[in-house]
Design an enzyme around this catalytic site. Structure first.
Site, PDB file in Angstrom:
ATOM      1  N   SER A 156       0.821  -1.205   0.000  1.00  0.00           N
ATOM      2  CA  SER A 156       0.000   0.000   0.000  1.00  0.00           C
ATOM      3  C   SER A 156       0.864   1.267   0.000  1.00  0.00           C
ATOM      4  CB  SER A 156      -0.963  -0.036   1.192  1.00  0.00           C
ATOM      5  OG  SER A 156      -1.880   1.027   1.138  1.00  0.00           O
ATOM      6  N   ASP A 180      -0.526  -3.750  -4.127  1.00  0.00           N
ATOM      7  CA  ASP A 180      -1.642  -2.804  -4.205  1.00  0.00           C
ATOM      8  C   ASP A 180      -1.220  -1.412  -3.717  1.00  0.00           C
ATOM      9  OD1 ASP A 180      -4.239  -2.678  -5.245  1.00  0.00           O
ATOM     10  OD2 ASP A 180      -5.088  -2.469  -3.252  1.00  0.00           O
ATOM     11  N   ARG A 194       5.359   8.907  -7.083  1.00  0.00           N
ATOM     12  CA  ARG A 194       4.793   7.594  -6.749  1.00  0.00           C
ATOM     13  C   ARG A 194       5.733   6.524  -7.274  1.00  0.00           C
ATOM     14  NH1 ARG A 194       3.704   5.919 -11.681  1.00  0.00           N
ATOM     15  NH2 ARG A 194       2.687   7.279 -13.209  1.00  0.00           N
ATOM     16  N   ASP A 196       7.145   3.879  -9.730  1.00  0.00           N
ATOM     17  CA  ASP A 196       7.127   3.745 -11.190  1.00  0.00           C
ATOM     18  C   ASP A 196       8.292   2.852 -11.620  1.00  0.00           C
ATOM     19  OD1 ASP A 196       9.218   5.571 -12.995  1.00  0.00           O
ATOM     20  OD2 ASP A 196       9.081   6.195 -10.910  1.00  0.00           O
ATOM     21  N   ASP A 199      12.200   3.176 -10.747  1.00  0.00           N
ATOM     22  CA  ASP A 199      12.683   3.191  -9.368  1.00  0.00           C
ATOM     23  C   ASP A 199      13.582   2.012  -9.032  1.00  0.00           C
ATOM     24  OD1 ASP A 199      11.353   5.564  -8.787  1.00  0.00           O
ATOM     25  OD2 ASP A 199       9.512   4.534  -8.194  1.00  0.00           O
ATOM     26  N   HIS A 250      -8.241  -4.635  -0.442  1.00  0.00           N
ATOM     27  CA  HIS A 250      -6.896  -4.066  -0.369  1.00  0.00           C
ATOM     28  C   HIS A 250      -5.913  -5.076   0.234  1.00  0.00           C
ATOM     29  CE1 HIS A 250      -4.215  -0.743  -0.752  1.00  0.00           C
ATOM     30  NE2 HIS A 250      -4.135  -0.429   0.525  1.00  0.00           N
TER      31      HIS A 250
END
Length: 449
Positions: A156, A180, A194, A196, A199, A250
């Site tokens: 998360s 997730d 975020r 991607d 990374d 989730h």
């Protein structure tokens, strides 16, 4: 980030004869109401201390006898913790990772920071926690560790934290697995804001809740979409179920990943542009990945890695059951129809083995049956019955008042997708009526009646 070191010592308990263990920080709702200041703890587990974590000093790794810098290192990074309680899956993932290979397993405990009723505060702490973890990994590298042997597993909000660490290290981390990745506050984020693909040297992502707490889109070299990446089977559909309604979809990403580590569920992903195309049976071949076949969710991605890096971003889809071991058994069903009248219907297929049977209902859209038309279906069964002795088929057209029209199948062929060692099953020239079940014994596909 936190000056009250007593907070750390509170988490020690006696283990065995005189040995002390460092446990994951356990907070309660009062901490979450008041708010917590970020403190990052790194708890080391190896095969020699699987049940007894040892907190690492961020700067003096040479004093840690259990930490072998020549071995691979996996970092497990949790996400937002609104109640302050430790994740229920921490012990499970530590033990299962240790079964994969001999490695350092480091649980990144940033519960003081993630435990806050204000989600936005927890989000703001991800950058600081990533800065802390980046410094630790740089120290590892200075003392002889290879960045390519580092694997970050983020859940998360932890997936984005892992992405920030990877970006800080210029994408030289070996691998990031995002379970997730969090959606709120990241839906409109740029790649720099975020997780991607840039990374890490390899980024794999699993999606299970894109329509709520998860992030839509594709964010890795390979993105796995369980049941389309949104609603998961067995999860509550109404708010009356309480907390489970909010977290079930989730959390399923973690449980699917744990199951894949346990090797009890081999979850094969089929490259496709959408889940609907996958259900239509349009994406059931994986020639691109031969001889390794379709990618399988899990720890070992070595046989698909090079192909995926060449392809760029790849989306793969699979379906699951509601409970362990989650795996469905898939058949490609090819049939040629020769009915006089155009019919539309839902297809029911049952496989029988002795007294046992399992059924697939192909109802995501109505199937078009017309004269001399070849149709491909994806039939997914909850149970794996190895010796199929009988197959029954029903096509429900919804016609309840008129005459029952006949439907003629010149040929029907069943190809087991995840069991290539099993023979193809065929049957030729079947006459059936709509809404009525017909049963037949499958034949080898080189035989005829």
């Amino acid at each position: 980030y936190c000056t009250d070191m007593s907070l750390v010592s509170e988490k020690r308990k006696s283990y065995g004869s005189g040995e002390y263990c460092d446990n994951f920080t356990d907070l309660n709702l009062s901490h979450c109401f008041i708010g917590t200041s970020l403190y990052v703890r790194l708890l080391l587990y190896t095969r020699s201390n699987l049940d007894c974590g040892h907190e690492l000093n961020h700067h003096h790794l040479s004093t840690q006898p259990l930490f072998n810098l020549t071995q691979p290192t996996a970092f497990v990074i949790h996400g937002y913790r609104p109640t302050g309680a430790p994740p229920i899956w921490i012990d499970h993932i530590v033990h299962l990772l240790a079964e994969q290979e001999d490695m350092n397993i480091i649980v990144v405990d940033w519960n003081r920071g993630a435990a806050n009723l204000n989600y936005f505060t927890a989000v703001s702490y991800t950058r600081e926690a990533a800065h802390n973890l980046t410094g630790f990994i740089m120290t590892m590298e200075e003392e002889g560790a290879s960045l390519s042997s580092v694997h970050l597993i983020g859940v998360s909000l932890g997936a984005h934290l892992a992405g920030f660490v990877g970006a800080n290290l210029k994408g030289k981390i070996g691998r990031i697995t995002g379970l997730d990745p969090a959606g709120p506050m990241f839906t409109s984020a740029t790649p720099e804001e975020r997780l991607d693909p840039s990374d890490a040297m390899f980024v794999d992502v699993l999606h299970t809740d894109m329509n709520s707490f998860g992030l839509r889109g594709a964010h890795g070299h390979i993105d796995f979409y369980a049941n389309g990446g949104a609603d998961q089977p067995g999860c509550p559909k109404t708010i009356f179920a309480g907390k489970s309604y909010f977290v079930c979809d989730h959390q399923r990403s973690v449980f699917l990943f744990l199951c894949s580590l346990n090797r009890t569920c081999s979850l094969t992903g089929y490259p496709c542009s959408s889940y609907s195309d996958f259900l239509d049976g349009r994406c059931l071949q994986c020639e691109t990945f031969k001889p390794a076949s379709c990618p399988v969710l899990g720890y070992d991605v070595s046989q698909w890695r090079e192909t995926l890096l060449q392809l760029g971003q790849t989306k793969v889809f699979f379906s699951t059951t509601a409970t362990l071991p989650y795996r469905k058994l898939s058949y490609r069903v090819d049939m040629v129809t020769w009915n006089q009248y155009l019919r539309w219907g839902v297809v029911y297929i049952r496989l029988h083995s002795g007294r046992n049977f399992t059924e697939a209902r192909i109802d995501h859209k109505l199937l078009r049956l017309e004269q001399y038309t070849s149709t491909r279906l994806l039939a997914q069964f909850d149970e794996d019955l190895p010796n199929i002795q009988k197959i029954s088929l029903r096509i429900n057209t919804g016609n309840v008042i008129g005459p029952r029209y006949k439907i003629r199948l010149l040929r029907i062929r069943f190809t087991p997708l995840e069991r290539p060692e099993r023979p193809l099953m065929c049957r030729f020239d079947i006459i059936m009526e709509e809404n009525m079940e017909v049963a037949f014994r499958p034949l080898p596909c080189d035989s005829r009646l």
